[in-house]
Design an enzyme around this catalytic site. Sequence first.
Site, PDB file in Angstrom:
ATOM      1  N   HIS A  98     -12.893   2.028  -0.172  1.00 28.68           N
ATOM      2  CA  HIS A  98     -12.836   0.914   0.788  1.00 28.68           C
ATOM      3  C   HIS A  98     -13.384  -0.380   0.195  1.00 28.68           C
ATOM      4  O   HIS A  98     -13.754  -1.303   0.918  1.00 28.68           O
ATOM      5  CB  HIS A  98     -13.630   1.235   2.063  1.00 28.68           C
ATOM      6  CG  HIS A  98     -13.066   2.345   2.890  1.00 28.68           C
ATOM      7  ND1 HIS A  98     -13.880   3.156   3.671  1.00 28.68           N
ATOM      8  CD2 HIS A  98     -11.806   2.796   3.067  1.00 28.68           C
ATOM      9  CE1 HIS A  98     -13.128   4.044   4.292  1.00 28.68           C
ATOM     10  NE2 HIS A  98     -11.866   3.852   3.945  1.00 28.68           N
ATOM     11  N   GLU A 125      -7.451  -6.215   4.153  1.00 26.45           N
ATOM     12  CA  GLU A 125      -7.292  -5.822   2.757  1.00 26.45           C
ATOM     13  C   GLU A 125      -6.035  -6.428   2.150  1.00 26.45           C
ATOM     14  O   GLU A 125      -6.015  -6.804   0.973  1.00 26.45           O
ATOM     15  CB  GLU A 125      -7.261  -4.296   2.659  1.00 26.45           C
ATOM     16  CG  GLU A 125      -8.590  -3.652   3.045  1.00 26.45           C
ATOM     17  CD  GLU A 125      -8.449  -2.179   3.381  1.00 26.45           C
ATOM     18  OE1 GLU A 125      -8.917  -1.355   2.573  1.00 26.45           O
ATOM     19  OE2 GLU A 125      -7.886  -1.863   4.447  1.00 26.45           O
ATOM     20  N   ASN A 130       0.872  -1.177   0.000  1.00 31.20           N
ATOM     21  CA  ASN A 130       0.000   0.000   0.000  1.00 31.20           C
ATOM     22  C   ASN A 130       0.909   1.227   0.000  1.00 31.20           C
ATOM     23  O   ASN A 130       1.430   1.625   1.039  1.00 31.20           O
ATOM     24  CB  ASN A 130      -0.912  -0.012   1.228  1.00 31.20           C
ATOM     25  CG  ASN A 130      -1.891   1.159   1.242  1.00 31.20           C
ATOM     26  OD1 ASN A 130      -1.787   2.091   0.454  1.00 31.20           O
ATOM     27  ND2 ASN A 130      -2.843   1.108   2.163  1.00 31.20           N
ATOM     28  N   ARG A 176     -13.178  14.317   8.016  1.00 28.27           N
ATOM     29  CA  ARG A 176     -13.951  14.641   6.807  1.00 28.27           C
ATOM     30  C   ARG A 176     -15.388  14.969   7.177  1.00 28.27           C
ATOM     31  O   ARG A 176     -15.975  14.346   8.063  1.00 28.27           O
ATOM     32  CB  ARG A 176     -13.930  13.463   5.835  1.00 28.27           C
ATOM     33  CG  ARG A 176     -12.567  13.160   5.252  1.00 28.27           C
ATOM     34  CD  ARG A 176     -12.644  11.934   4.367  1.00 28.27           C
ATOM     35  NE  ARG A 176     -11.326  11.542   3.865  1.00 28.27           N
ATOM     36  CZ  ARG A 176     -10.946  10.286   3.691  1.00 28.27           C
ATOM     37  NH1 ARG A 176     -11.775   9.299   3.957  1.00 28.27           N
ATOM     38  NH2 ARG A 176      -9.740  10.017   3.233  1.00 28.27           N
ATOM     39  N   ARG A 227      -2.304  -2.011  -3.647  1.00 33.29           N
ATOM     40  CA  ARG A 227      -3.558  -1.297  -3.455  1.00 33.29           C
ATOM     41  C   ARG A 227      -3.524  -0.032  -4.311  1.00 33.29           C
ATOM     42  O   ARG A 227      -2.575   0.748  -4.254  1.00 33.29           O
ATOM     43  CB  ARG A 227      -3.733  -0.919  -1.991  1.00 33.29           C
ATOM     44  CG  ARG A 227      -5.014  -0.140  -1.710  1.00 33.29           C
ATOM     45  CD  ARG A 227      -4.743   1.128  -0.955  1.00 33.29           C
ATOM     46  NE  ARG A 227      -5.974   1.833  -0.596  1.00 33.29           N
ATOM     47  CZ  ARG A 227      -6.002   2.966   0.093  1.00 33.29           C
ATOM     48  NH1 ARG A 227      -4.881   3.513   0.516  1.00 33.29           N
ATOM     49  NH2 ARG A 227      -7.145   3.556   0.347  1.00 33.29           N
TER      50      ARG A 227
END
Length: 398
Positions: free
Chosen positions: A178, A382, A8, A239, A89
Amino acid sequence: MSKILAVNAGSSTLKWKLFTMPEETVIAEGMVDRLGLSNSVFTVKFNGKKTKETGDIPNQEIAVKKLMDTLIDLDIIKDFSEINGVGHRVVAGGEFFKSSALVDDENLQKIKELAEYAPLHNPAEAKGIEAFRKILPDVPEVAVFDTSFHTTMPEENFLYSIPMEYYKKYGARKYGAHGTSHRYVSQHAAKLLNVPLASQKMITLHMGSGVSVTAVKDGKSLDTSMGFTPLAGVTMSTRSGDIDASLVAFLMQKLNITDPEDMIDILNKKSGLLGISGLSPDMRELEETRDERPESKLAIDIFVNRIVKYIGSYVAIMGGLDTLVFTAGMGENDIKMRARIVDKLGFIGAKLDADRNNIMAKDRIISADDSKINILLVPTNEELMIARDTVTLGNIKA
């Protein structure tokens, strides 16, 4: 047995895990923090020990070379040839990548072109891919996209109510994020329940620093809370989540902001739990100060409110709900938050078992025996999903 690196790569970090497949065992893992900045931090976890080193690592290529050399120096591998595949990723796959893809020159160029949809992510991820291709030229590399799981959404869910030409010309639509996490936890939840995923009406809650809610029907993403970018949806750590576009223009005038990117920066980095509470983006700090700071309590209440609203809307469009799944940092570790959310879902017969919810354990069912829906906690993985896709698409034999 094959060895697969799941990577990642971000603008200032590079995280990785080394798996043995098909055993799906993590041999080692680590990261480069402050990549491209002074005093970069390079860490490796192997055999129960953690090594840490500080020094300037100016770019992805040097970070990858250091990672590979360290694998040999620590005797994790004997030679680069032991690495059978590298999975990456990648945030934005647009409409081009509807599933994970083997990286060739054409696909790498497309990842770069899609940078306008994820300017902070895709360029760094492309550089990471290029760095590994240079040092491991004969090893298959696979790109696993955050958006690909959501490409099954129907038009009525991914289109915005704006002139259609903006979608046709510029790709202005909901893409979500996601996706790799939602794909993993939905599959694993069905496995835990011993039911076909294709038979399930499921909602997965990825609750970390970024938060997204996804409706998974018949094994596919039907709708998701994040939008054109990960800024949309529910309230998150920093956010804002959904906001009236007219308010953006209004605030820009009031704050004398002329560059839209400055306003986007506020919505991405200074809003959410941090903006409401005026204290912290960390839910743990808000919980600690909830009783003495009304702002902390309000931030928690708004967070719960937004998630419950999305759950309710997804129950409606799916025509019911069989399973609710919590995952990611908050979803996996915040006992009180799971209880607060489920407490608001009595209208669908959701009920937690307090003892099951309170046990600090891995994947498990946490709903009460008389709950009308299954409620599960499934730690996301993940990196494992990336490793699995790399083995499959790279045609890598054990």
